[in-house]
Design an enzyme around this catalytic site. Structure first.
Site, short mmCIF file in Angstrom:
data_model
loop_
_atom_site.label_atom_id
_atom_site.label_comp_id
_atom_site.label_asym_id
_atom_site.label_seq_id
_atom_site.Cartn_x
_atom_site.Cartn_y
_atom_site.Cartn_z
N LYS A 187 -64.74 -155.37 -116.56
CA LYS A 187 -64.95 -156.74 -116.09
C LYS A 187 -65.25 -157.66 -117.27
CE LYS A 187 -67.04 -155.54 -111.59
NZ LYS A 187 -66.06 -156.21 -110.73
N ARG A 210 -64.28 -148.20 -102.95
CA ARG A 210 -63.53 -147.48 -101.91
C ARG A 210 -63.35 -146.00 -102.27
NH1 ARG A 210 -58.77 -151.75 -102.84
NH2 ARG A 210 -60.63 -152.94 -103.38
N1 BES Z 1 -68.25 -154.59 -106.85
C1 BES Z 1 -67.01 -155.27 -106.93
C2 BES Z 1 -66.88 -156.38 -105.89
C3 BES Z 1 -67.80 -157.54 -106.09
C4 BES Z 1 -67.42 -158.57 -106.94
C5 BES Z 1 -68.97 -157.62 -105.42
C6 BES Z 1 -68.25 -159.66 -107.11
C7 BES Z 1 -69.82 -158.70 -105.58
C8 BES Z 1 -69.45 -159.72 -106.42
C9 BES Z 1 -65.87 -154.27 -106.70
O1 BES Z 1 -66.10 -152.99 -107.16
C10 BES Z 1 -64.71 -154.80 -107.45
O2 BES Z 1 -64.77 -154.84 -108.64
N2 BES Z 1 -63.66 -155.20 -106.73
C11 BES Z 1 -62.51 -155.74 -107.33
C12 BES Z 1 -61.32 -155.13 -106.63
C13 BES Z 1 -60.03 -155.42 -107.32
C14 BES Z 1 -59.96 -154.67 -108.62
C15 BES Z 1 -58.90 -154.99 -106.40
C16 BES Z 1 -62.54 -157.24 -107.14
O3 BES Z 1 -63.01 -157.70 -106.10
O4 BES Z 1 -62.17 -157.94 -108.05
MN MN Z 2 -65.58 -152.74 -109.19
#
Ligand code: BES
Ligand code: MN
Ligand code: ZN
Length: 495
Positions: free
Chosen positions: A271, A345
């Protein structure tokens, strides 16, 4: 915060009530010689709206350091939620005010939507929820910044107020526990320390705890969950907490499964740095499940409920999984890991499969901070609910509305499901950007057995708050605890 129901103490801050258009209750009239409240109300544009507060400092002739006139809104209307907000507003106003005692006079608080005892108990509950703080690492707070309010005494509440509050206090204890877990940084809360905190909090409650470590999970073939964990030096844990308040009368339990990613860097699909610290609360689903279990046990809920937390840390490392890796889940289904940041997931699919194999549940509800896309669609006011069962979805939505943890349903369907087909494995762990919360739900659905009623709650937008609200300060909200508690009470408990 100490809360009691009894006679009014003297020289405290004193709260009394007024309906809309500043129609004073008996308790307020008794402190209103010379029409002082009406005059002050005009000056401050106070109209008696629900949970609005008119504050009179050091009022002459009243035995109180300050008098707070609290709005009840239109006659006959104020419901449980309104009284919780009233308690929250009073707590927020007085928490660091220098006052140590808040006295609340319910005398003449009638013509409302609930009994006076219920109203008093809800005020206490709201005040308790709103006064939570996480100050343990702030060593240099000035006295003025520290909470001063330590006691709330509610007078003329009606005989059953204490008993009603006792029930609500169990739920508040669960919310506090969740907020502690979610607030802690990821160097303090990681899979093993999360489990240790649960063991400590749940000792003596009647909850039985079972924990699987890395070796046990490997034996069971949980390649999806373990693939996420393999980039971290922290051992993953699968935690199961069982509460059976039925003495065996409900052989098929309800299972709540929480995503417990104690820190989500994204892994190799790392990230951006800005805001990454927020990912300490990527265990908010697991935190809610743990807090709800504590609440259910504390109030001795007459239901058989199991809380399962899939606990891992998602880190980049020489041993971390790579985009393109194919992992085999416990269900036998294979997954192409396109993006290591879609890790929630991968954790849930093994946790849910194991829960179904182990506990033969009738209902599975998972809670997960699963997608950023959820925040794009619903903001921070509702969590999303996805389900294979209209009845279950409706029950959850109603429980959420009643408890103050609102939900909004989103669609599912075969056309979305297709989007996660993979050319090399049974599925991939991400679809296209569009509809990202829905394809995430479709992924989880592939691990739900036929005949199991299932719902997925995407709580990404609701477990943490950038600003204060009626029942929480900024930070961890405890979202999910009151929802699970209310759902169990309304739908699973033998009446
Ligand atoms: N934990 C994150 C989702 C999230 C993002 C929760 C911001 C709270 C605040 C999750 O693991 C994630 O990174 N999801 C990605 C999925 C994508 C790679 C398909 C996302 O939402 O960007
Ligand atoms: Mn994630
Ligand atoms: Zn995550």
């Amino acid at each position: 915060m100490r809360i009691s129901f009894g006679p009014l103490p003297s020289s405290a801050a004193l709260a009394v009530f007024a309906h809309k258009d500043v129609v004073l209750t008996r308790g307020a009239q008794a402190r209103d010689d010379a029409g002082r409240i009406a005059r002050a109300g005009q000056v401050a544009r106070f109209e008696g709206d629900t949970a609005s507060i008119l504050e009179l400092l050091a009022p002459q002739g009243v035995d109180a350091s300050r008098l707070l006139v609290v709005g009840l809104g239109a006659a006959g209307k104020a419901d449980r939620g309104a009284f919780e907000r009233i308690g929250g507003a009073l707590a927020a106003k007085l928490l660091t005010s220098g006052e140590t005692v808040l006295a609340i006079d319910m005398d003449g608080v009638d013509d409302i939507g609930v009994s006076r005892a219920e109203a008093a108990a809800r005020i206490a509950y709201g005040a308790l929820l709103r006064s939570y703080r996480f100050d343990k690492y702030r060593t240099k707070l000035k006295d003025k910044q520290k909470p001063s309010l330590a006691d709330i005494v509610i007078a003329n509440a009606g005989d059953s107020a204490g008993k009603i509050f006792e029930r609500l206090k169990a739920t508040a204890d669960g919310v506090y526990f969740t907020r502690d877990l979610v607030s802690e940084p990821a160097n303090v809360i990681f899979p093993e320390s999360f489990v240790a905190r649960c063991r400590e909090a749940m000792a003596g409650t009647g909850i039985t705890i079972e924990v699987l470590g890395q070796t046990e999970m490997a034996k069971l073939g949980m390649g999806a969950l373990l693939g996420v964990a393999q980039g971290s030096v922290r051992q993953p844990q699968l935690l199961a907490m069982r509460w059976d308040g039925t003495g065996g009368a409900q052989p098929r339990p309800a299972v709540f499964v929480g995503k417990g990613v104690t820190f989500d860097t994204g892994g190799i699909s790392i990230k951006p740095a800005g805001g990454m610290e927020d990912m300490k609360w990527d265990m908010g689903g697991a935190g809610a499940v743990a807090g709800a279990m504590l609440a259910l046990a504390k109030r001795k809920a007459k239901a058989h409920v199991i809380g399962v937390c899939g606990l891992v840390e998602n880190m980049p490392d020489g041993n971390a999984q790579r985009p393109g890796d194919v992992v085999t889940s416990m269900s036998g289904q294979t997954i192409e890991v396109i993006n290591t940041d879609a890790e929630g997931r991968l954790v849930l699919c093994d946790a849910i499969w194991w829960a179904q194999e182990t506990f033969n549940p009738e209902i599975v509800v998972d809670l997960a901070t699963l997608t950023g896309a959820m925040i794009i669609s619903l903001g921070h006011e509702h969590a999303g609910v996805f389900s294979n069962d209209d009845g279950l979805a409706q029950q959850l939505i109603e429980a959420g509305a009643a408890a103050g943890d609102p939900l909004w349903r989103l669609p599912m369907g075969d056309a979305y499901d297709k989007l996660i087909d993979s050319p090399i494995a049974d599925m991939k762990n991400v679809g296209p950007r569009d509809g990202g919360s829905i394809t995430a739900a479709q992924f989880i659905k592939r691990f739900v057995k036929d005949g199991v009623k299932w719902a997925h709650l995407d709580v990404a937008g609701t477990v943490w708050s950038a600003k204060a609200a009626p029942l929480w300060d900024k930070g961890a909200t405890g979202y999910g605890v009151r929802l699970i508690d209310a759902f169990v009470e309304a739908n699973l408990e033998a009446k």
